[in-house]
Design a protein around this motif. Structure first.
Motif, PDB file in Angstrom:
ATOM      1  N   TYR A  33       0.823  -1.215   0.000  1.00  0.00           N
ATOM      2  CA  TYR A  33       0.000   0.000   0.000  1.00  0.00           C
ATOM      3  C   TYR A  33       0.859   1.269   0.000  1.00  0.00           C
ATOM      4  CZ  TYR A  33      -4.403  -2.515   0.706  1.00  0.00           C
ATOM      5  OH  TYR A  33      -5.513  -3.316   0.548  1.00  0.00           O
ATOM      6  N   ARG A  34       1.979   1.250   0.751  1.00  0.00           N
ATOM      7  CA  ARG A  34       2.880   2.412   0.728  1.00  0.00           C
ATOM      8  C   ARG A  34       3.438   2.600  -0.689  1.00  0.00           C
ATOM      9  NH1 ARG A  34       6.209   5.410   4.317  1.00  0.00           N
ATOM     10  NH2 ARG A  34       4.412   5.258   5.715  1.00  0.00           N
ATOM     11  N   ALA A  35       3.772   1.493  -1.356  1.00  0.00           N
ATOM     12  CA  ALA A  35       4.259   1.582  -2.734  1.00  0.00           C
ATOM     13  C   ALA A  35       3.202   2.192  -3.653  1.00  0.00           C
ATOM     14  CB  ALA A  35       4.669   0.196  -3.239  1.00  0.00           C
ATOM     15  N   LEU A  36       1.935   1.795  -3.468  1.00  0.00           N
ATOM     16  CA  LEU A  36       0.857   2.366  -4.268  1.00  0.00           C
ATOM     17  C   LEU A  36       0.700   3.861  -3.991  1.00  0.00           C
ATOM     18  CD1 LEU A  36      -1.771  -0.515  -3.980  1.00  0.00           C
ATOM     19  CD2 LEU A  36      -0.544   0.184  -6.054  1.00  0.00           C
ATOM     20  N   GLU A  37       0.883   4.256  -2.728  1.00  0.00           N
ATOM     21  CA  GLU A  37       0.850   5.677  -2.371  1.00  0.00           C
ATOM     22  C   GLU A  37       1.952   6.455  -3.103  1.00  0.00           C
ATOM     23  OE1 GLU A  37       1.256   5.787   1.835  1.00  0.00           O
ATOM     24  OE2 GLU A  37      -0.768   5.042   2.236  1.00  0.00           O
ATOM     25  N   LEU A  38       3.072   5.755  -3.349  1.00  0.00           N
ATOM     26  CA  LEU A  38       4.204   6.378  -4.041  1.00  0.00           C
ATOM     27  C   LEU A  38       4.118   6.197  -5.558  1.00  0.00           C
ATOM     28  CD1 LEU A  38       6.998   5.196  -1.546  1.00  0.00           C
ATOM     29  CD2 LEU A  38       6.126   7.538  -1.813  1.00  0.00           C
ATOM     30  N   ASP A  39       2.926   5.775  -6.028  1.00  0.00           N
ATOM     31  CA  ASP A  39       2.644   5.615  -7.468  1.00  0.00           C
ATOM     32  C   ASP A  39       3.464   4.508  -8.122  1.00  0.00           C
ATOM     33  OD1 ASP A  39       0.739   7.699  -7.488  1.00  0.00           O
ATOM     34  OD2 ASP A  39       2.343   9.188  -7.651  1.00  0.00           O
ATOM     35  N   ALA A  40       3.761   3.450  -7.364  1.00  0.00           N
ATOM     36  CA  ALA A  40       4.464   2.303  -7.942  1.00  0.00           C
ATOM     37  C   ALA A  40       3.522   1.532  -8.858  1.00  0.00           C
ATOM     38  CB  ALA A  40       4.976   1.389  -6.837  1.00  0.00           C
ATOM     39  N   ASN A  41       4.091   0.943  -9.927  1.00  0.00           N
ATOM     40  CA  ASN A  41       3.284   0.080 -10.796  1.00  0.00           C
ATOM     41  C   ASN A  41       3.441  -1.374 -10.364  1.00  0.00           C
ATOM     42  OD1 ASN A  41       5.764  -0.863 -11.902  1.00  0.00           O
ATOM     43  ND2 ASN A  41       5.744   0.791 -13.431  1.00  0.00           N
ATOM     44  N   ALA A  42       2.759  -2.291 -11.058  1.00  0.00           N
ATOM     45  CA  ALA A  42       2.766  -3.696 -10.662  1.00  0.00           C
ATOM     46  C   ALA A  42       4.173  -4.288 -10.710  1.00  0.00           C
ATOM     47  CB  ALA A  42       1.831  -4.501 -11.567  1.00  0.00           C
ATOM     48  N   GLY A 359       4.862  -9.826 -10.865  1.00  0.00           N
ATOM     49  CA  GLY A 359       4.692  -8.411 -11.172  1.00  0.00           C
ATOM     50  C   GLY A 359       4.652  -8.159 -12.667  1.00  0.00           C
ATOM     51  N   ALA A 360       5.514  -8.854 -13.410  1.00  0.00           N
ATOM     52  CA  ALA A 360       5.527  -8.708 -14.870  1.00  0.00           C
ATOM     53  C   ALA A 360       4.225  -9.221 -15.476  1.00  0.00           C
ATOM     54  CB  ALA A 360       6.719  -9.461 -15.456  1.00  0.00           C
ATOM     55  N   ILE A 361       3.725 -10.351 -14.943  1.00  0.00           N
ATOM     56  CA  ILE A 361       2.459 -10.911 -15.434  1.00  0.00           C
ATOM     57  C   ILE A 361       1.311  -9.963 -15.133  1.00  0.00           C
ATOM     58  CG2 ILE A 361       0.787 -12.777 -15.085  1.00  0.00           C
ATOM     59  CD1 ILE A 361       3.194 -14.627 -14.533  1.00  0.00           C
ATOM     60  N   ALA A 362       1.303  -9.430 -13.891  1.00  0.00           N
ATOM     61  CA  ALA A 362       0.218  -8.526 -13.496  1.00  0.00           C
ATOM     62  C   ALA A 362       0.222  -7.258 -14.336  1.00  0.00           C
ATOM     63  CB  ALA A 362       0.347  -8.176 -12.015  1.00  0.00           C
ATOM     64  N   GLY A 363       1.421  -6.761 -14.653  1.00  0.00           N
ATOM     65  CA  GLY A 363       1.514  -5.556 -15.471  1.00  0.00           C
ATOM     66  C   GLY A 363       0.967  -5.773 -16.872  1.00  0.00           C
ATOM     67  N   ALA A 364       1.145  -6.990 -17.389  1.00  0.00           N
ATOM     68  CA  ALA A 364       0.718  -7.283 -18.755  1.00  0.00           C
ATOM     69  C   ALA A 364      -0.733  -7.751 -18.839  1.00  0.00           C
ATOM     70  CB  ALA A 364       1.636  -8.345 -19.367  1.00  0.00           C
ATOM     71  N   ALA A 365      -1.177  -8.543 -17.850  1.00  0.00           N
ATOM     72  CA  ALA A 365      -2.490  -9.201 -17.959  1.00  0.00           C
ATOM     73  C   ALA A 365      -3.405  -8.986 -16.764  1.00  0.00           C
ATOM     74  CB  ALA A 365      -2.276 -10.705 -18.185  1.00  0.00           C
TER      75      ALA A 365
END
Length: 386
Positions: A33-42, A359-365
């Motif tokens: 969640y902290r990563a999402l707050e920092l605008d991290a991608n999958a 993470g790579a899979i989530a970013g793509a699919a």
């Protein structure tokens, strides 16, 4: 748990283990969640999760040797202290880089607690009671895994699909680790139960020879698959939740359900393994966890996801204590701490490679596709168990 009285060292270990495992299950989802707050991608979230396992991959085998020289009790204390410091540091992690470094430190601290705790069980429990004591030890972990996400979600609050304050949750981690020190701090002057064998071969060669013993490599691979699946779930369920507009509290409850069903399967593990046989129980649990990890792909509501995760958790809960028990039985006493560390090294290798791939899979699919990959990983471990 059982009418038979526990050995004196077991109760303090189980209490401390519950609290340190609760801490790590507070930290891991909140790091996401902290990563999402920092605008991290999958992909970045997957890399942060991999860094969590990076330092342990390098040091896990050495930990096994150090436990034999310093003592498993001291290792638990040092690991808990390190987790306390890391929880405090996470409160100030305001960039992806700092967050990743703090996640790596958390992984190292958690590993120290696990190597110390599992070595204590392997060295102090009677061989004929391994399934029982490893069942209790992993039961205590499941209690922590169940309580951590729920309490963290309550303490952090909610702003829709993100927490109000991840810093509050990290502060909770500090409090939990302080409490975890109380039952074990009196062990600070204890000596090793069994002194590690002094080998001229070196740690890595000794570990390789140990892994060549029949049955150990198969147990280690099964452990790698199960631990990787559990690790990816705790990291990527928050991402899956944000994609599907689940609240942080709903995600916390789902993670707690997984831990609760694992806890239920572990409390009776000794009796069930004695009745059905450890081998049959391990194979059937892997098959069930494979099926229900795949079922998570089709879940699009908190209720359906909770059902799939809960049944998968029931099956996943069996594999880890059985592999601990098997590796401990197959290793000689002077090398049991090293064998435990070799198993944990494999776990961390899986936890390093699999989240980055996820993470790579989530970013793509999309995050849901990760569940199919986890089912495939578990399916591959079935063949080593046959």
């Amino acid at each position: 748990m059982s009418s038979e009285k526990l050995l004196p060292w077991a109760k303090p270990l189980l209490i401390s283990s519950t609290l340190t495992q609760a801490t790590i299950y507070v930290l891991r989802p909140m790091i996401t969640y902290r990563a999402l707050e920092l605008d991290a991608n999958a992909a970045q979230i997957g890399l942060i999760a991999s860094v969590y396992a990076l330092f342990p991959v390098v040091l896990a085998l050495h930990f096994g040797k150090w436990v034999g020289r310093m003592g498993e009790a001291k290792f638990i204390i040092y690991g808990t202290l390190a987790m306390l410091v890391t929880s405090a540091a996470l409160m100030f992690a305001d960039s992806i880089t700092l967050l990743a470094l703090a996640a790596g430190a958390a992984g190292l601290a958690h590993l120290a607690c696990m190597v110390g705790g599992q070595s204590m069980v392997a060295l102090r429990a009677p061989r004929e009671s391994y399934d029982r004591y490893f069942g209790f030890y992993t039961f205590s972990a499941s209690v922590g895994h169940m309580l951590g996400p729920i309490v963290a979600a309550i303490v952090a609050g909610s702003n829709g699909n993100l927490p109000k304050s991840t810093s509050n949750a990290f502060l909770l981690g500090v409090v939990l680790t302080i409490l975890a020190l109380f039952p074990v701090i009196r062990w600070r002057n204890e000596r090793p139960t069994v002194v590690a064998q002094q080998s001229s071969e070196g740690t890595y060669k000794t570990a390789i020879n140990l892994v060549k013993r029949p049955g150990i490599l198969a147990a280690i691979y099964i452990s790698l698959a199960i631990s990787s699946v559990a690790d990816v779930l705790v990291v990527f369920l928050p991402l899956f939740g944000t994609e599907n507009n689940f609240s942080p509290f709903a995600v916390g409850v789902i993670l707690a359900i997984r831990a609760g069903t694992s806890m239920f399967s572990r409390i009776f593990l000794g009796a069930i393994a004695q009745k059905l046989g450890s081998h049959f129980l391990m194979v059937s649990s892997i098959v069930a966890s494979t099926v229900f990890c795949g079922a998570m792909f089709f879940a699009r509501t908190p209720l359906t996801l909770a059902i799939a995760v809960g049944i998968a958790g029931l099956a996943l809960g069996v594999g880890q204590p059985l592999t601990m028990s098997l590796v401990s039985r197959l290793a000689p006493p002077e090398d049991r701490a090293l064998a435990i560390s070799a198993r944990l090294t494999a776990n961390r290798v899986g936890q390093f490679v699999v989240p980055a791939s996820a993470g790579a899979i989530a970013g793509a699919a999309g995050a849901g596709s990760i569940f199919l990959g986890l089912a495939a990983l578990l399916a591959s471990s079935i063949f080593t168990a046959l």
